[in-house]
Design a protein around this motif. Sequence first.
Motif, PDB file in Angstrom:
ATOM      1  N   GLN A 161       7.298 -15.404   5.403  1.00 47.36           N
ATOM      2  CA  GLN A 161       5.882 -15.744   5.240  1.00 47.36           C
ATOM      3  C   GLN A 161       5.699 -16.724   4.082  1.00 47.36           C
ATOM      4  O   GLN A 161       4.932 -17.696   4.182  1.00 47.36           O
ATOM      5  CB  GLN A 161       5.067 -14.473   5.002  1.00 47.36           C
ATOM      6  N   TYR A 162       6.394 -16.462   3.006  1.00 48.78           N
ATOM      7  CA  TYR A 162       6.309 -17.364   1.846  1.00 48.78           C
ATOM      8  C   TYR A 162       6.829 -18.750   2.199  1.00 48.78           C
ATOM      9  O   TYR A 162       6.214 -19.767   1.890  1.00 48.78           O
ATOM     10  CB  TYR A 162       7.116 -16.774   0.693  1.00 48.78           C
ATOM     11  N   ARG A 163       7.981 -18.776   2.872  1.00 52.35           N
ATOM     12  CA  ARG A 163       8.602 -20.049   3.246  1.00 52.35           C
ATOM     13  C   ARG A 163       7.689 -20.873   4.144  1.00 52.35           C
ATOM     14  O   ARG A 163       7.644 -22.101   4.055  1.00 52.35           O
ATOM     15  CB  ARG A 163       9.916 -19.766   3.970  1.00 52.35           C
ATOM     16  N   ASN A 164       6.914 -20.197   4.982  1.00 47.27           N
ATOM     17  CA  ASN A 164       6.027 -20.880   5.927  1.00 47.27           C
ATOM     18  C   ASN A 164       4.645 -21.174   5.326  1.00 47.27           C
ATOM     19  O   ASN A 164       3.744 -21.620   6.038  1.00 47.27           O
ATOM     20  CB  ASN A 164       5.866 -20.043   7.193  1.00 47.27           C
ATOM     21  N   GLY A 165       4.495 -20.948   4.042  1.00 49.40           N
ATOM     22  CA  GLY A 165       3.237 -21.274   3.378  1.00 49.40           C
ATOM     23  C   GLY A 165       2.128 -20.276   3.606  1.00 49.40           C
ATOM     24  O   GLY A 165       0.970 -20.561   3.295  1.00 49.40           O
ATOM     25  N   ARG A 166       2.455 -19.103   4.107  1.00 48.38           N
ATOM     26  CA  ARG A 166       1.448 -18.058   4.329  1.00 48.38           C
ATOM     27  C   ARG A 166       1.420 -17.167   3.087  1.00 48.38           C
ATOM     28  O   ARG A 166       1.833 -16.007   3.099  1.00 48.38           O
ATOM     29  CB  ARG A 166       1.789 -17.276   5.593  1.00 48.38           C
ATOM     30  N   TYR A 167       0.892 -17.730   2.005  1.00 53.64           N
ATOM     31  CA  TYR A 167       1.001 -17.083   0.706  1.00 53.64           C
ATOM     32  C   TYR A 167       0.216 -15.778   0.574  1.00 53.64           C
ATOM     33  O   TYR A 167       0.739 -14.808   0.003  1.00 53.64           O
ATOM     34  CB  TYR A 167       0.602 -18.064  -0.393  1.00 53.64           C
ATOM     35  N   PRO A 168      -1.014 -15.686   1.045  1.00 52.16           N
ATOM     36  CA  PRO A 168      -1.716 -14.396   0.946  1.00 52.16           C
ATOM     37  C   PRO A 168      -0.973 -13.287   1.694  1.00 52.16           C
ATOM     38  O   PRO A 168      -0.871 -12.161   1.195  1.00 52.16           O
ATOM     39  CB  PRO A 168      -3.087 -14.689   1.572  1.00 52.16           C
ATOM     40  N   GLU A 169      -0.458 -13.609   2.894  1.00 56.84           N
ATOM     41  CA  GLU A 169       0.292 -12.613   3.661  1.00 56.84           C
ATOM     42  C   GLU A 169       1.590 -12.255   2.943  1.00 56.84           C
ATOM     43  O   GLU A 169       1.990 -11.079   2.904  1.00 56.84           O
ATOM     44  CB  GLU A 169       0.604 -13.138   5.060  1.00 56.84           C
ATOM     45  N   PHE A 184       5.112  -8.622  -0.112  1.00 60.23           N
ATOM     46  CA  PHE A 184       5.943  -8.350  -1.282  1.00 60.23           C
ATOM     47  C   PHE A 184       5.383  -7.172  -2.088  1.00 60.23           C
ATOM     48  O   PHE A 184       6.150  -6.360  -2.629  1.00 60.23           O
ATOM     49  CB  PHE A 184       6.041  -9.591  -2.169  1.00 60.23           C
ATOM     50  N   ALA A 185       4.061  -7.078  -2.171  1.00 61.64           N
ATOM     51  CA  ALA A 185       3.445  -5.950  -2.873  1.00 61.64           C
ATOM     52  C   ALA A 185       3.788  -4.640  -2.170  1.00 61.64           C
ATOM     53  O   ALA A 185       4.087  -3.620  -2.821  1.00 61.64           O
ATOM     54  CB  ALA A 185       1.933  -6.132  -2.952  1.00 61.64           C
ATOM     55  N   ALA A 186       3.750  -4.662  -0.849  1.00 61.95           N
ATOM     56  CA  ALA A 186       4.096  -3.463  -0.078  1.00 61.95           C
ATOM     57  C   ALA A 186       5.555  -3.090  -0.291  1.00 61.95           C
ATOM     58  O   ALA A 186       5.897  -1.903  -0.392  1.00 61.95           O
ATOM     59  CB  ALA A 186       3.813  -3.695   1.399  1.00 61.95           C
ATOM     60  N   PHE A 187       6.421  -4.095  -0.370  1.00 60.71           N
ATOM     61  CA  PHE A 187       7.842  -3.833  -0.595  1.00 60.71           C
ATOM     62  C   PHE A 187       8.053  -3.169  -1.951  1.00 60.71           C
ATOM     63  O   PHE A 187       8.784  -2.176  -2.065  1.00 60.71           O
ATOM     64  CB  PHE A 187       8.646  -5.129  -0.525  1.00 60.71           C
ATOM     65  N   VAL A 188       7.425  -3.720  -2.994  1.00 63.33           N
ATOM     66  CA  VAL A 188       7.584  -3.171  -4.349  1.00 63.33           C
ATOM     67  C   VAL A 188       7.089  -1.732  -4.405  1.00 63.33           C
ATOM     68  O   VAL A 188       7.698  -0.882  -5.065  1.00 63.33           O
ATOM     69  CB  VAL A 188       6.839  -4.047  -5.369  1.00 63.33           C
ATOM     70  N   ALA A 203      11.431  -9.245  -5.412  1.00 63.76           N
ATOM     71  CA  ALA A 203      10.172  -9.070  -4.689  1.00 63.76           C
ATOM     72  C   ALA A 203       8.978  -9.206  -5.630  1.00 63.76           C
ATOM     73  O   ALA A 203       7.966  -9.822  -5.288  1.00 63.76           O
ATOM     74  CB  ALA A 203      10.150  -7.706  -3.988  1.00 63.76           C
ATOM     75  N   GLN A 204       9.108  -8.650  -6.830  1.00 62.99           N
ATOM     76  CA  GLN A 204       8.030  -8.748  -7.824  1.00 62.99           C
ATOM     77  C   GLN A 204       7.815 -10.203  -8.238  1.00 62.99           C
ATOM     78  O   GLN A 204       6.678 -10.661  -8.398  1.00 62.99           O
ATOM     79  CB  GLN A 204       8.373  -7.894  -9.043  1.00 62.99           C
ATOM     80  N   PHE A 205       8.909 -10.929  -8.389  1.00 59.69           N
ATOM     81  CA  PHE A 205       8.793 -12.337  -8.769  1.00 59.69           C
ATOM     82  C   PHE A 205       8.075 -13.144  -7.698  1.00 59.69           C
ATOM     83  O   PHE A 205       7.181 -13.944  -7.981  1.00 59.69           O
ATOM     84  CB  PHE A 205      10.179 -12.926  -9.027  1.00 59.69           C
ATOM     85  N   TYR A 206       8.468 -12.932  -6.444  1.00 61.89           N
ATOM     86  CA  TYR A 206       7.842 -13.685  -5.364  1.00 61.89           C
ATOM     87  C   TYR A 206       6.432 -13.201  -5.066  1.00 61.89           C
ATOM     88  O   TYR A 206       5.616 -13.962  -4.534  1.00 61.89           O
ATOM     89  CB  TYR A 206       8.718 -13.653  -4.115  1.00 61.89           C
ATOM     90  N   LEU A 207       6.146 -11.961  -5.439  1.00 65.44           N
ATOM     91  CA  LEU A 207       4.761 -11.486  -5.360  1.00 65.44           C
ATOM     92  C   LEU A 207       3.889 -12.330  -6.285  1.00 65.44           C
ATOM     93  O   LEU A 207       2.849 -12.862  -5.877  1.00 65.44           O
ATOM     94  CB  LEU A 207       4.686 -10.012  -5.744  1.00 65.44           C
ATOM     95  N   GLY A 208       4.323 -12.454  -7.548  1.00 64.76           N
ATOM     96  CA  GLY A 208       3.572 -13.277  -8.501  1.00 64.76           C
ATOM     97  C   GLY A 208       3.516 -14.733  -8.096  1.00 64.76           C
ATOM     98  O   GLY A 208       2.489 -15.402  -8.278  1.00 64.76           O
ATOM     99  N   SER A 209       4.600 -15.239  -7.527  1.00 60.24           N
ATOM    100  CA  SER A 209       4.630 -16.633  -7.082  1.00 60.24           C
ATOM    101  C   SER A 209       3.674 -16.853  -5.913  1.00 60.24           C
ATOM    102  O   SER A 209       2.988 -17.880  -5.838  1.00 60.24           O
ATOM    103  CB  SER A 209       6.057 -17.016  -6.659  1.00 60.24           C
ATOM    104  N   SER A 210       3.631 -15.882  -4.993  1.00 56.42           N
ATOM    105  CA  SER A 210       2.715 -15.979  -3.846  1.00 56.42           C
ATOM    106  C   SER A 210       1.268 -15.954  -4.313  1.00 56.42           C
ATOM    107  O   SER A 210       0.420 -16.692  -3.794  1.00 56.42           O
ATOM    108  CB  SER A 210       2.965 -14.822  -2.877  1.00 56.42           C
ATOM    109  N   GLN A 211       0.982 -15.125  -5.291  1.00 58.40           N
ATOM    110  CA  GLN A 211      -0.382 -15.041  -5.822  1.00 58.40           C
ATOM    111  C   GLN A 211      -0.761 -16.338  -6.527  1.00 58.40           C
ATOM    112  O   GLN A 211      -1.899 -16.805  -6.411  1.00 58.40           O
ATOM    113  CB  GLN A 211      -0.487 -13.846  -6.772  1.00 58.40           C
ATOM    114  N   TYR A 212       0.180 -16.914  -7.250  1.00 58.81           N
ATOM    115  CA  TYR A 212      -0.084 -18.200  -7.893  1.00 58.81           C
ATOM    116  C   TYR A 212      -0.377 -19.275  -6.846  1.00 58.81           C
ATOM    117  O   TYR A 212      -1.336 -20.042  -6.967  1.00 58.81           O
ATOM    118  CB  TYR A 212       1.107 -18.618  -8.748  1.00 58.81           C
TER     119      TYR A 212
END
Length: 225
Positions: free
Chosen positions: A115-123, A128-132, A144-153
């Motif tokens: 999802q992150y790779r495809n630019g679907r950042y909110p998803e 990632f939040a669910a994974f953590v 996962a925590q890092f990419y959670l913060g990156s997705s939110q940014y």
Amino acid sequence: MHAVTHRLTILSATLALALGATAAHAFSDDEARRAILELRGQIQQMKDQNQQARLQLADQMDMLHQEIATLRGRLEELGRPGHPAAANGPANAPQLSVQTDDPQQQAVYQAAADQYRNGRYPEAAASFAAFVEAYPDSELSTDAQFYLGSSQYASKSFKNSIQSMQALVQKHPDSARAPDALLVVAANQIELNDLKGAKATLQRITKDYPSSNAAETAKNRLKLL
């Protein structure tokens, strides 16, 4: 004759007083003119200085926006598996810094990464939040925590991104992700116009992680602040 002389004396005295008053008045006018000219000069100087300060600030803000855009692009690259930036080390590596033998965890993480790779950042942030939350003790939780913060940014959820990245650093201060997480914190603070907070965060990177790649970036950011 005496009366005429007396009148002439009075007239002369009156004329002298009048001339003296006129001279004093002229002197006062000259002083006022000089004071006005000096004041005008000071005002013009202040205007010039103020304009220069505004131009300098505008230049700094333009550079900051360019830096933010560069960092945003860098964060997007982080989520692209197989990206050539992986060769530059942990700060740019899109792959996991650790691996897991649990196929279920791997599948959940990979779905969020896709999802992150495809630019679907909110998803991606939600995944990632669910994974953590589901796997707090997993070897993958730090990533996962890092990419959670990156997705939110990337989603412009700047305050949430700050919280996520600060939580990572607090829980895993020795992680290779920690200095980059703080770099994202600073980027969020800049987006929120918290330049004082951003400066403190960048200084923390240079102090606590002087050998990291993020420290060099932090030094460049500090020059702008």
